[in-house]
Design a protein around this motif. Structure first.
Motif, short mmCIF file in Angstrom:
data_model
loop_
_atom_site.label_atom_id
_atom_site.label_comp_id
_atom_site.label_asym_id
_atom_site.label_seq_id
_atom_site.Cartn_x
_atom_site.Cartn_y
_atom_site.Cartn_z
N ILE A 187 0.86 -1.20 0.00
CA ILE A 187 0.00 0.00 0.00
C ILE A 187 0.89 1.24 0.00
O ILE A 187 1.80 1.37 0.83
CB ILE A 187 -0.90 0.03 1.26
N MET A 188 0.62 2.14 -0.95
CA MET A 188 1.40 3.38 -1.05
C MET A 188 0.48 4.57 -1.23
O MET A 188 -0.60 4.43 -1.80
CB MET A 188 2.31 3.34 -2.28
N LEU A 189 0.98 5.73 -0.80
CA LEU A 189 0.22 6.97 -0.98
C LEU A 189 0.31 7.42 -2.43
O LEU A 189 1.41 7.53 -2.98
CB LEU A 189 0.79 8.05 -0.05
N GLY A 190 -0.85 7.66 -3.04
CA GLY A 190 -0.88 8.13 -4.44
C GLY A 190 -1.54 9.48 -4.55
O GLY A 190 -1.64 10.23 -3.58
N ASP A 191 -1.93 9.81 -5.75
CA ASP A 191 -2.64 11.04 -6.11
C ASP A 191 -1.82 12.29 -5.78
O ASP A 191 -0.78 12.50 -6.39
CB ASP A 191 -4.03 11.05 -5.48
N GLU A 192 -2.27 13.11 -4.85
CA GLU A 192 -1.51 14.33 -4.56
C GLU A 192 -1.77 14.80 -3.14
O GLU A 192 -2.79 14.45 -2.54
CB GLU A 192 -1.90 15.46 -5.54
N PHE A 193 -0.84 15.57 -2.63
CA PHE A 193 -1.11 16.35 -1.41
C PHE A 193 -0.81 17.80 -1.77
O PHE A 193 0.35 18.17 -2.00
CB PHE A 193 -0.25 15.91 -0.22
N SER A 194 -1.86 18.60 -1.84
CA SER A 194 -1.70 20.02 -2.16
C SER A 194 -2.85 20.77 -1.48
O SER A 194 -3.77 20.13 -0.96
CB SER A 194 -1.78 20.21 -3.69
N PRO A 195 -2.83 22.10 -1.52
CA PRO A 195 -3.94 22.84 -0.88
C PRO A 195 -5.29 22.61 -1.57
O PRO A 195 -6.31 23.07 -1.08
CB PRO A 195 -3.50 24.31 -1.00
#
Ligand code: ADP
Ligand code: UDP
Length: 236
Positions: A187-195
């Motif tokens: 399991i890995m973090l995908g997509d994005e982290f942004s405001p």
């Protein structure tokens, strides 16, 4: 790395195949959407700011031992990422009450939540991303019990890392949404982290410096994102 055909065009990003079957290119567009795609506008430079912001945050998370899709930024608006088999749920942690929680439970915006809360939502615009629980996720086969546990564990670990990172920059991490996927069974973090996918308030004034500026028509959206990046010391 060669960019190949388009795989998927979402509301804010376009995903491309590459010559490596295990890698994708995420292109961050200027499109900004809210209310399940009902309100859409183009905001100059948002794609560039979010691409670099996301790279900065994912690098910090990797440094803290959280497995992510991170590979490399290849242009102002594009990043190479690991191709994950995405799990169609959104993981939301809240440190302060805001947004749909306030509407749903009638609580006061800004109330500190102790402990922070965790919610799952189904990623489905047509159904307006309904809230679901672990039983739904297992019963409908969206993820297995151990994957659910891992997503929760990683989402809270992200909270520990990012609450401090933002606090040191004079910001409150109010809430955020994460999406996970599977790569080689992990399991890995995908997509994005942004405001675009979190709420950030100035710690003193509680001024909103995230996508709520767009949702609420407050203006200065990308300017606020840049301000956050500047306070974090991110090179954007
Ligand atoms: P949406 O699909 O909500 O409109 P976006 O415009 O951000 O959102 O589209 C990006 C799409 O790419 C999302 O469906 C997301 O699940 C998917 N995605 C993000 N990161 C990865 C990844 N590393 N591997 C595979 N798919 C990804
Ligand atoms: N969020 C997101 N995508 C979604 C739904 C929520 O990125 O499809 C983020 C949102 O920006 C906020 C957090 O998840 O930081 C919690 O959102 P909430 O449930 O309050 O819903 P909203 O009011 O944003 O619709």
């Amino acid at each position: 790395m060669e960019k190949r055909s388009e795989l998927y065009r979402g509301k804010a990003k376009t995903v491309y195949h590459t010559d490596d079957p295990d890698r994708l290119i995420l292109e961050f567009r200027n499109d900004t959407s809210a209310f399940d795609g009902e309100k859409v506008e183009q905001l100059a430079d948002k794609g560039k700011v979010n691409n670099k912001f996301n790279h900065f945050i994912m690098s910090k998370l990797e440094e803290a031992g959280i497995p992510t899709q991170l590979d490399e930024c290849i242009s102002d608006t594009e990043s190479v990422v690991k191709k994950l088999d995405m799990i169609p749920v959104e993981c939301v942690v809240r440190n302060y009450a805001a947004g749909s929680l306030v509407k749903r439970l009638g609580v006061k915006e800004g109330m500190e939540l102790s402990p922070p809360t965790f919610e799952f939502f189904l990623k489905n615009d047509a159904l307006h991303d309904p809230m679901i629980n672990e039983y739904h996720i297992q019963a409908f086969g969206w993820a297995k019990a151990e994957q659910i546990e891992k997503m929760k564990e990683l989402t809270f670990k992200v909270n520990d890392v990012l609450k401090k990172l933002f606090a040191d920059a004079g910001l409150l991490l109010v809430d955020y949404k994460l999406e996970f996927g599977v790569f080689n069974g992990e399991i890995m973090l995908g997509d994005e982290f942004s405001p675009d996918g979190c709420r950030l308030w100035d710690a003193e004034t509680r001024e909103k410096l995230d996508k709520d500026r767009f949702r609420q028509g407050l203006g200065g959206v990308v300017e606020a994102y840049r301000e956050v990046a500047k306070r974090l010391g991110a090179d954007i």
